[in-house]
Design a protein around this motif. Structure first.
Motif, PDB file in Angstrom:
ATOM      1  N   LEU A 188       0.820  -1.212   0.000  1.00 32.21           N
ATOM      2  CA  LEU A 188       0.000   0.000   0.000  1.00 32.21           C
ATOM      3  C   LEU A 188       0.852   1.260   0.000  1.00 32.21           C
ATOM      4  N   THR A 189       2.026   1.207   0.633  1.00 32.13           N
ATOM      5  CA  THR A 189       2.902   2.379   0.615  1.00 32.13           C
ATOM      6  C   THR A 189       3.420   2.645  -0.799  1.00 32.13           C
ATOM      7  N   VAL A 190       3.684   1.590  -1.555  1.00 32.92           N
ATOM      8  CA  VAL A 190       4.117   1.763  -2.941  1.00 32.92           C
ATOM      9  C   VAL A 190       2.966   2.339  -3.776  1.00 32.92           C
ATOM     10  N   LEU A 191       1.752   1.856  -3.523  1.00 33.88           N
ATOM     11  CA  LEU A 191       0.592   2.408  -4.220  1.00 33.88           C
ATOM     12  C   LEU A 191       0.441   3.894  -3.921  1.00 33.88           C
ATOM     13  N   ALA A 192       0.686   4.277  -2.672  1.00 33.16           N
ATOM     14  CA  ALA A 192       0.639   5.703  -2.318  1.00 33.16           C
ATOM     15  C   ALA A 192       1.707   6.484  -3.085  1.00 33.16           C
ATOM     16  N   ALA A 193       2.884   5.881  -3.263  1.00 31.51           N
ATOM     17  CA  ALA A 193       3.940   6.533  -4.033  1.00 31.51           C
ATOM     18  C   ALA A 193       3.533   6.708  -5.494  1.00 31.51           C
ATOM     19  N   VAL A 194       2.859   5.701  -6.058  1.00 33.10           N
ATOM     20  CA  VAL A 194       2.393   5.785  -7.448  1.00 33.10           C
ATOM     21  C   VAL A 194       1.398   6.928  -7.601  1.00 33.10           C
ATOM     22  N   LEU A 195       0.478   7.049  -6.661  1.00 34.31           N
ATOM     23  CA  LEU A 195      -0.496   8.143  -6.708  1.00 34.31           C
ATOM     24  C   LEU A 195       0.202   9.497  -6.565  1.00 34.31           C
ATOM     25  N   ALA A 196       1.233   9.546  -5.712  1.00 28.90           N
ATOM     26  CA  ALA A 196       1.987  10.795  -5.559  1.00 28.90           C
ATOM     27  C   ALA A 196       2.709  11.159  -6.846  1.00 28.90           C
ATOM     28  N   VAL A 197       3.250  10.151  -7.527  1.00 31.86           N
ATOM     29  CA  VAL A 197       3.950  10.390  -8.798  1.00 31.86           C
ATOM     30  C   VAL A 197       2.981  10.936  -9.845  1.00 31.86           C
ATOM     31  N   LEU A 198       1.746  10.446  -9.841  1.00 27.17           N
ATOM     32  CA  LEU A 198       0.753  10.969 -10.779  1.00 27.17           C
ATOM     33  C   LEU A 198       0.583  12.475 -10.612  1.00 27.17           C
ATOM     34  N   GLY A 199       0.386  12.895  -9.368  1.00 22.32           N
ATOM     35  CA  GLY A 199       0.237  14.327  -9.119  1.00 22.32           C
ATOM     36  C   GLY A 199       1.498  15.105  -9.443  1.00 22.32           C
ATOM     37  N   TYR A 200       2.637  14.509  -9.153  1.00 22.29           N
ATOM     38  CA  TYR A 200       3.913  15.169  -9.418  1.00 22.29           C
ATOM     39  C   TYR A 200       4.123  15.351 -10.916  1.00 22.29           C
ATOM     40  N   SER A 201       3.831  14.320 -11.700  1.00 21.96           N
ATOM     41  CA  SER A 201       4.006  14.394 -13.141  1.00 21.96           C
ATOM     42  C   SER A 201       3.044  15.400 -13.760  1.00 21.96           C
ATOM     43  N   VAL A 202       1.812  15.437 -13.249  1.00 23.17           N
ATOM     44  CA  VAL A 202       0.846  16.421 -13.741  1.00 23.17           C
ATOM     45  C   VAL A 202       1.365  17.834 -13.514  1.00 23.17           C
ATOM     46  N   ASN A 203       1.929  18.074 -12.348  1.00 30.13           N
ATOM     47  CA  ASN A 203       2.440  19.407 -12.034  1.00 30.13           C
ATOM     48  C   ASN A 203       3.533  19.816 -13.014  1.00 30.13           C
ATOM     49  N   GLU A 204       4.440  18.888 -13.332  1.00 24.29           N
ATOM     50  CA  GLU A 204       5.518  19.209 -14.256  1.00 24.29           C
ATOM     51  C   GLU A 204       4.984  19.491 -15.654  1.00 24.29           C
ATOM     52  N   SER A 205       4.021  18.681 -16.109  1.00 22.29           N
ATOM     53  CA  SER A 205       3.432  18.898 -17.434  1.00 22.29           C
ATOM     54  C   SER A 205       2.687  20.226 -17.493  1.00 22.29           C
ATOM     55  N   VAL A 206       1.980  20.568 -16.418  1.00 22.39           N
ATOM     56  CA  VAL A 206       1.222  21.823 -16.378  1.00 22.39           C
ATOM     57  C   VAL A 206       2.165  23.018 -16.466  1.00 22.39           C
ATOM     58  N   VAL A 207       3.309  22.942 -15.771  1.00 22.23           N
ATOM     59  CA  VAL A 207       4.269  24.045 -15.807  1.00 22.23           C
ATOM     60  C   VAL A 207       4.790  24.253 -17.225  1.00 22.23           C
ATOM     61  N   VAL A 208       5.162  23.155 -17.897  1.00 23.00           N
ATOM     62  CA  VAL A 208       5.670  23.254 -19.268  1.00 23.00           C
ATOM     63  C   VAL A 208       4.598  23.798 -20.205  1.00 23.00           C
ATOM     64  N   PHE A 209       3.380  23.260 -20.092  1.00 25.15           N
ATOM     65  CA  PHE A 209       2.309  23.695 -20.994  1.00 25.15           C
ATOM     66  C   PHE A 209       1.895  25.134 -20.720  1.00 25.15           C
ATOM     67  N   ASP A 210       2.015  25.592 -19.474  1.00 20.14           N
ATOM     68  CA  ASP A 210       1.745  27.002 -19.178  1.00 20.14           C
ATOM     69  C   ASP A 210       2.726  27.905 -19.924  1.00 20.14           C
TER      70      ASP A 210
END
Length: 314
Positions: A188-210
């Motif tokens: 479950l801790t790894v699953l939490a890390a995967v969910l965190a990576v999703l949000g982290y990757s979205v943030n990076e993509s949003v910054v570039v697209f902005d």
């Protein structure tokens, strides 16, 4: 805040095709390993025995872990529970051995090292509970993906949204592929890390697209082609990327090195996700947006020519 500024744009999109082929091959391999090897699920998903033991003084988790593994138990989880004297031990289910027998074996092994250790609680986590956790975990992952799609669809033009979603799913599948290939324990801790990576990757993509959107709307870059605008946007965010990802990776590496077995795979998943998140925001998200044909007209509404006859007196 910037440590440095690159004056000349780096031609990332010139090599987009090569890196997209590498990404596609890596993605296919990850999916292949997921289907052939599968994830090595922890007892939180497969079922097993949960023990709580109490010591008269702060427990040495390494000694407890060695004593449990010395009995032949693999994929065990040993961690502090509540106080430094209380320890929780998770044991995988074994055929022909019930929870009582498992707990007695472990308790005898622990008492050989410290006679004062006491058994507080024994609980068997059945496969039904494991299936429920697996279902809830997948539902959580699906809801995060749906939320990202809705957010990006409203925030950007649909080509950007599609590119960002594909890039984020690329990161998640790559992480799962690593865990399937090396048969690392997926908890479950790894699953939490995967969910965190999703949000982290979205943030990076949003910054570039902005930055891409700003460049398209800036008249100074009116003569630049879409690939050149993408190159400028990515280059202008490099300093920010190094600061953000570098500081985050320092914290993750500290967990990886000093966090012990409990946080090991959590930190591994975050490390893989951060590294591939940087890669995917440049060579996956931006490249896919380019292949989809994003252009200035997608972000700037054309101005309707004013009719000279309006308001004229006949």
């Amino acid at each position: 805040m910037e440590f440095f500024r690159i004056k000349k744009d780096i031609p990332f999109m010139r090599h987009a095709l090569i890196f997209n082929i590498i990404s596609a091959l890596t993605f296919v391999l990850a999916v292949f390993f997921l289907f052939t090897k599968g994830l090595h699920l922890s007892i939180e998903f497969t079922g097993g025995t949960v023990m709580e033991v109490a010591y008269s003084k702060p427990a040495n988790l390494d000694n407890v872990r060695k004593a449990v593994e010395g009995l032949g138990f693999t994929d065990t989880q040993v961690q502090s529970f509540g106080t430094a004297q209380d320890v929780m031990i998770r044991l995988p289910a074994q055929r022909g051995v019930n929870a009582t027998q498992q707990s007695e074996q472990v308790l005898n092994a622990l008492k050989s090292d410290d006679p004062d250790v006491r058994l507080q609680r024994v609980e068997f986590v059945g496969p039904q509970v494991g299936d429920e956790l697996a279902h809830d975990g997948l539902m959580a992952l699906a809801m995060v993906v749906i939320g990202i799609v809705i957010y990006l669809a409203f925030r950007f033009e649909w080509k950007f949204a599609v590119a960002a979603v594909i890039a984020n799913l690329h990161d998640v599948v790559i992480i799962l592929g690593f865990f399937a290939f090396f048969q690392w324990e997926f908890s479950l801790t790894v699953l939490a890390a995967v969910l965190a990576v999703l949000g982290y990757s979205v943030n990076e993509s949003v910054v570039v697209f902005d930055r891409v959107r700003e460049a398209f709307r800036d008249r100074r870059f009116g003569k630049l082609s879409p690939p050149e605008v993408l190159n400028h946007a990515i280059t202008s965010t490099i300093s920010r990327t190094i600061i953000t990802h570098g500081s985050t990776e320092m914290m993750v590496l500290s967990m990886l090195i000093f966090g012990g077995p409990t946080l090991h795979y959590f930190a591994v998943a975050l490390t893989i996700g951060i590294l591939f998140g940087i890669y995917s925001s440049v060579f996956v998200a931006a490249a896919i947006a380019m292949w989809l044909g994003v252009k200035r007209e997608d972000l700037i509404k054309p101005v309707k020519p004013k009719d000279d006859t309006d308001g004229a007196v006949v």
